[in-house]
Design a protein around this motif. Structure first.
Motif, PDB file in Angstrom:
ATOM      1  N   LYS A  46     -28.117  -3.713  -1.812  1.00 54.03           N
ATOM      2  CA  LYS A  46     -28.959  -3.505  -2.986  1.00 54.03           C
ATOM      3  C   LYS A  46     -29.707  -2.174  -2.936  1.00 54.03           C
ATOM      4  CE  LYS A  46     -29.779  -8.472  -3.675  1.00 54.03           C
ATOM      5  NZ  LYS A  46     -30.821  -9.525  -3.769  1.00 54.03           N
ATOM      6  N   PHE A  47     -29.903  -1.635  -1.729  1.00 50.74           N
ATOM      7  CA  PHE A  47     -30.685  -0.400  -1.580  1.00 50.74           C
ATOM      8  C   PHE A  47     -29.832   0.746  -1.031  1.00 50.74           C
ATOM      9  CE2 PHE A  47     -33.459  -4.046  -1.030  1.00 50.74           C
ATOM     10  CZ  PHE A  47     -34.497  -3.774  -1.930  1.00 50.74           C
ATOM     11  N   THR A  48     -28.525   0.523  -0.794  1.00 49.60           N
ATOM     12  CA  THR A  48     -27.645   1.585  -0.285  1.00 49.60           C
ATOM     13  C   THR A  48     -26.335   1.552  -1.052  1.00 49.60           C
ATOM     14  OG1 THR A  48     -26.702   0.116   1.404  1.00 49.60           O
ATOM     15  CG2 THR A  48     -28.649   1.394   2.031  1.00 49.60           C
ATOM     16  N   THR A  49     -25.457   2.486  -0.700  1.00 53.29           N
ATOM     17  CA  THR A  49     -24.147   2.567  -1.348  1.00 53.29           C
ATOM     18  C   THR A  49     -23.061   1.832  -0.553  1.00 53.29           C
ATOM     19  OG1 THR A  49     -23.724   4.658  -0.192  1.00 53.29           O
ATOM     20  CG2 THR A  49     -24.719   4.787  -2.398  1.00 53.29           C
ATOM     21  N   LEU A  50     -23.449   1.101   0.465  1.00 50.71           N
ATOM     22  CA  LEU A  50     -22.457   0.388   1.267  1.00 50.71           C
ATOM     23  C   LEU A  50     -21.810  -0.721   0.442  1.00 50.71           C
ATOM     24  CD1 LEU A  50     -24.231  -0.014   4.742  1.00 50.71           C
ATOM     25  CD2 LEU A  50     -22.340   1.493   4.153  1.00 50.71           C
ATOM     26  N   ASP A  51     -20.515  -0.961   0.731  1.00 48.18           N
ATOM     27  CA  ASP A  51     -19.813  -2.063   0.079  1.00 48.18           C
ATOM     28  C   ASP A  51     -20.076  -3.350   0.863  1.00 48.18           C
ATOM     29  OD1 ASP A  51     -17.007  -3.756  -0.125  1.00 48.18           O
ATOM     30  OD2 ASP A  51     -17.563  -2.758  -2.011  1.00 48.18           O
ATOM     31  N   ARG A  52     -20.409  -4.383   0.161  1.00 49.99           N
ATOM     32  CA  ARG A  52     -20.804  -5.630   0.814  1.00 49.99           C
ATOM     33  C   ARG A  52     -19.654  -6.248   1.596  1.00 49.99           C
ATOM     34  NH1 ARG A  52     -23.743  -9.821  -2.957  1.00 49.99           N
ATOM     35  NH2 ARG A  52     -25.214  -8.057  -2.883  1.00 49.99           N
ATOM     36  N   ARG A  53     -18.422  -6.088   1.139  1.00 54.46           N
ATOM     37  CA  ARG A  53     -17.286  -6.731   1.788  1.00 54.46           C
ATOM     38  C   ARG A  53     -16.589  -5.823   2.793  1.00 54.46           C
ATOM     39  NH1 ARG A  53     -14.037  -8.673  -3.429  1.00 54.46           N
ATOM     40  NH2 ARG A  53     -14.670  -6.546  -3.995  1.00 54.46           N
ATOM     41  N   ASP A  54     -16.519  -4.522   2.533  1.00 52.54           N
ATOM     42  CA  ASP A  54     -15.760  -3.617   3.391  1.00 52.54           C
ATOM     43  C   ASP A  54     -16.584  -3.031   4.518  1.00 52.54           C
ATOM     44  OD1 ASP A  54     -13.634  -4.115   1.748  1.00 52.54           O
ATOM     45  OD2 ASP A  54     -13.968  -2.341   0.491  1.00 52.54           O
ATOM     46  N   ALA A  55     -17.887  -2.990   4.403  1.00 50.19           N
ATOM     47  CA  ALA A  55     -18.725  -2.358   5.431  1.00 50.19           C
ATOM     48  C   ALA A  55     -18.675  -3.195   6.706  1.00 50.19           C
ATOM     49  CB  ALA A  55     -20.161  -2.230   4.941  1.00 50.19           C
ATOM     50  N   SER A  56     -18.689  -2.511   7.856  1.00 47.17           N
ATOM     51  CA  SER A  56     -18.685  -3.212   9.147  1.00 47.17           C
ATOM     52  C   SER A  56     -20.078  -3.759   9.457  1.00 47.17           C
ATOM     53  CB  SER A  56     -18.227  -2.269  10.261  1.00 47.17           C
ATOM     54  OG  SER A  56     -19.156  -1.208  10.411  1.00 47.17           O
ATOM     55  N   ASP A  57     -20.137  -4.675  10.403  1.00 57.02           N
ATOM     56  CA  ASP A  57     -21.422  -5.250  10.817  1.00 57.02           C
ATOM     57  C   ASP A  57     -22.347  -4.177  11.384  1.00 57.02           C
ATOM     58  OD1 ASP A  57     -20.454  -7.663  10.024  1.00 57.02           O
ATOM     59  OD2 ASP A  57     -19.959  -8.378  12.052  1.00 57.02           O
ATOM     60  N   GLN A  58     -21.768  -3.202  12.128  1.00 53.37           N
ATOM     61  CA  GLN A  58     -22.589  -2.144  12.705  1.00 53.37           C
ATOM     62  C   GLN A  58     -23.198  -1.269  11.615  1.00 53.37           C
ATOM     63  OE1 GLN A  58     -20.490   0.355  15.427  1.00 53.37           O
ATOM     64  NE2 GLN A  58     -22.301   1.575  15.987  1.00 53.37           N
ATOM     65  N   ASP A  59     -22.408  -0.938  10.573  1.00 52.18           N
ATOM     66  CA  ASP A  59     -22.948  -0.116   9.492  1.00 52.18           C
ATOM     67  C   ASP A  59     -24.076  -0.852   8.767  1.00 52.18           C
ATOM     68  OD1 ASP A  59     -21.128   1.825  10.125  1.00 52.18           O
ATOM     69  OD2 ASP A  59     -19.640   1.160   8.641  1.00 52.18           O
ATOM     70  N   ILE A  60     -23.898  -2.153   8.527  1.00 54.53           N
ATOM     71  CA  ILE A  60     -24.947  -2.932   7.861  1.00 54.53           C
ATOM     72  C   ILE A  60     -26.218  -2.933   8.705  1.00 54.53           C
ATOM     73  CG2 ILE A  60     -25.592  -5.258   7.153  1.00 54.53           C
ATOM     74  CD1 ILE A  60     -23.718  -3.983   5.197  1.00 54.53           C
ATOM     75  N   HIS A  61     -26.081  -3.174  10.013  1.00 53.07           N
ATOM     76  CA  HIS A  61     -27.242  -3.201  10.902  1.00 53.07           C
ATOM     77  C   HIS A  61     -27.920  -1.826  10.940  1.00 53.07           C
ATOM     78  CE1 HIS A  61     -29.738  -4.182  14.376  1.00 53.07           C
ATOM     79  NE2 HIS A  61     -29.294  -3.054  14.926  1.00 53.07           N
ATOM     80  N   HIS A  62     -27.122  -0.757  11.067  1.00 52.79           N
ATOM     81  CA  HIS A  62     -27.689   0.592  11.163  1.00 52.79           C
ATOM     82  C   HIS A  62     -28.468   0.941   9.887  1.00 52.79           C
ATOM     83  CE1 HIS A  62     -28.034   4.733  12.473  1.00 52.79           C
ATOM     84  NE2 HIS A  62     -27.523   5.149  11.321  1.00 52.79           N
ATOM     85  N   CYS A  63     -27.909   0.629   8.725  1.00 54.74           N
ATOM     86  CA  CYS A  63     -28.610   0.926   7.474  1.00 54.74           C
ATOM     87  C   CYS A  63     -29.883   0.099   7.339  1.00 54.74           C
ATOM     88  CB  CYS A  63     -27.681   0.656   6.289  1.00 54.74           C
ATOM     89  SG  CYS A  63     -26.339   1.862   6.128  1.00 54.74           S
ATOM     90  N   ALA A  64     -29.872  -1.162   7.792  1.00 60.68           N
ATOM     91  CA  ALA A  64     -31.077  -1.989   7.719  1.00 60.68           C
ATOM     92  C   ALA A  64     -32.180  -1.415   8.574  1.00 60.68           C
ATOM     93  CB  ALA A  64     -30.748  -3.423   8.150  1.00 60.68           C
ATOM     94  N   VAL A  65     -31.852  -0.898   9.778  1.00 63.21           N
ATOM     95  CA  VAL A  65     -32.859  -0.284  10.649  1.00 63.21           C
ATOM     96  C   VAL A  65     -33.423   0.974   9.994  1.00 63.21           C
ATOM     97  CG1 VAL A  65     -33.230   0.816  12.882  1.00 63.21           C
ATOM     98  CG2 VAL A  65     -31.860  -1.280  12.736  1.00 63.21           C
ATOM     99  N   GLU A  66     -32.551   1.798   9.398  1.00 62.31           N
ATOM    100  CA  GLU A  66     -33.034   3.014   8.733  1.00 62.31           C
ATOM    101  C   GLU A  66     -33.945   2.671   7.555  1.00 62.31           C
ATOM    102  OE1 GLU A  66     -29.591   5.200   7.667  1.00 62.31           O
ATOM    103  OE2 GLU A  66     -29.329   6.116   9.665  1.00 62.31           O
ATOM    104  N   LEU A  67     -33.597   1.636   6.782  1.00 63.55           N
ATOM    105  CA  LEU A  67     -34.456   1.235   5.661  1.00 63.55           C
ATOM    106  C   LEU A  67     -35.809   0.754   6.150  1.00 63.55           C
ATOM    107  CD1 LEU A  67     -31.850  -0.660   3.442  1.00 63.55           C
ATOM    108  CD2 LEU A  67     -32.842   1.600   3.020  1.00 63.55           C
TER     109      LEU A  67
END
Length: 447
Positions: free
Chosen positions: A76-97
């Motif tokens: 909701k706050f990034t351009t990552l795709d909910r289905r294609d993004a890896s778990d590491q990318d999701i975690h990394h973006c959450a820490v940056e947010l």
């Protein structure tokens, strides 16, 4: 979590001075790590996620939020795709947010507060850092780490040493989990290899089963054809055999009915025989008990007869007034309660001739019962026949004798033989205190 935000606290030194804190290079200016009074953050409120040290965000998000929850919130706050993004990318973006703050950090903070509201209420009871660490240790023992970690990190009393200890404990737990995961991976590889072998075996078995199924279908088809031919052949002879089969069936039914009648007859006879056997067994047990009682009574009567015979033989041999069988009554005072007048007189003569003193009380028939208790003091032995005394006098005798420690003996009957047998038996049972003989196998009152 690559680099911890601080050195782990030493066991003997938990708090750092301001100069030491400045020398470590830590960001003590944050509201979560540098409380104004050394133990509480300013305003006594819980710390926000964005206010915590940036190095803590990785451990908080990785421990307290699942990947599924982050996949729903982070896109909701990034351009990552909910289905294609890896778990590491999701975690990394959450820490940056969380580090950047803003709406994303507030959404993460709200999600954590809603999920761990119960743990936050439980940790709100802590009034200082000591109670806070106590609650944290309890959570470590129970294994409920994520709720306790979030409630502790944002607690108003969470000082720098408290956050250091919690971060260190979680860091060591990650090492333990990693070691366990490596062992699980090895077991998983072994299981996958075993699974591949079993899958090949299963495929071979399935192919073999398919071949057998085809053969089975062919056999069934051949049997069906044979059955059809046999059915056609038997149809012609069925009508001719119908009459003969009916008569044979009737004969079988008659034989079956006759067999049922014989079975019913034998069953009734068997039940009657079992009933007779049970009755005979009960009668045999009753006879055995009666025989045992008769034998016991016979032994007692035999001993009485033997004692009376010895006394009679001693008297016939001219031994004078002293009787050998009544030697033990010499010089004794015996109280005899109950009995019959004729036998009582004979007993008095026997005891007096043996040198003893016999006091007779009829138990209240003619003598007053009040004199019974007065006759007992000073007596050496109290004797009463159970067939010629009332229950009230017998019970009173037992109570008085036990209270005054006087030896008392019940007699089977009021006969002279029972008295002589008892007097002959007393020496073998007399010591410092005469004890009563063991109870016989039959009732003295009723045989």
């Amino acid at each position: 979590m690559h680099t911890p935000p601080f050195r782990l606290a030493q066991p003997a030194r938990l708090k750092l001075s301001d100069d030491e804190l400045a020398g470590t290079g830590l960001r003590a200016a944050n509201a979560c790590c540098a409380p104004a009074d050394g133990s509480r953050p300013p305003g006594k409120r819980r710390a926000r996620l964005a206010e915590l040290d940036s190095h803590l965000h990785c451990s908080i998000i990785g421990t307290c939020l699942s990947t599924h929850e982050l996949r729903r919130l982070v896109p909701k706050f990034t351009t990552l795709d909910r289905r294609d993004a890896s778990d590491q990318d999701i975690h990394h973006c959450a820490v940056e947010l969380a580090i950047e703050g803003g709406a994303a950090a507030r959404a993460l903070h709200k999600l954590l507060d809603e999920r761990y509201a119960g743990a936050m209420r439980r940790f709100d009871k802590a009034a200082d850092d000591v109670e806070l660490l106590t609650l944290w240790d309890e959570a470590l023992k129970s294994g409920d780490i994520p709720p306790a970690y979030w409630a502790l990190m944002t607690h108003p009393h969470a000082t720098l040493p408290v956050r250091q200890k919690a971060f260190g404990d979680l860091h060591m737990l990650s090492h333990l989990v990693g070691a366990a995961n490596r062992a699980d991976i090895r077991r998983l590889v072994a299981l996958e290899e075993e699974n591949a072998v079993l899958r090949d075996k299963l495929e071979r078995q399935q192919s073999r089963l398919q071949e057998m199924s085809l053969q089975h279908d062919a056999s069934i088809a051949a049997l069906n054809e044979q059955i059809a031919r046999l059915a056609a052949a038997t149809t012609c002879t069925a009508a001719a055999e119908a009459n003969s089969g009916e008569s044979e069936l009737q004969k079988l039914r008659d034989r079956l009915a006759d067999a049922d009648q014989r079975v019913a007859l034998h069953t009734s006879r068997r039940e009657a025989a079992e009933q007779r056997v049970h009755e005979e067994r009960e009668a045999a047990l009753a006879l055995r008990r009666s025989r045992d009682q008769a034998l016991a009574l016979l032994r007692v009567v035999q001993s009485e007869c033997d004692a009376l015979e010895h006394a009679t033989v001693d008297a016939a041999n001219g031994s004078g007034l002293r009787r050998a069988s009544l030697e033990n009554v010499r010089g004794k005072r015996i109280v005899y309660v109950g009995g019959r007048p004729g036998s009582n007189a004979a007993l008095r003569r026997l005891v007096q001739s043996a040198g003893g003193d016999l006091i007779v009380h009829d138990g209240g028939v003619e003598d007053r019962k009040g004199l019974l208790a007065a006759a007992l003091p000073g007596a050496d032995v109290v004797v009463f026949p159970v067939d010629c005394i009332d229950h009230d006098s017998m019970n009173m005798l037992k109570r008085v004798c036990e209270r005054q420690q006087i030896d008392y003996h019940p007699l089977r009957t009021a006969s002279v033989a029972s008295f002589v047998e008892l007097m002959a038996r007393l020496p073998s049972a007399r010591g410092e205190q005469v004890t009563r003989p063991p109870a016989s196998a039959f009732c003295l009152r009723h045989g």
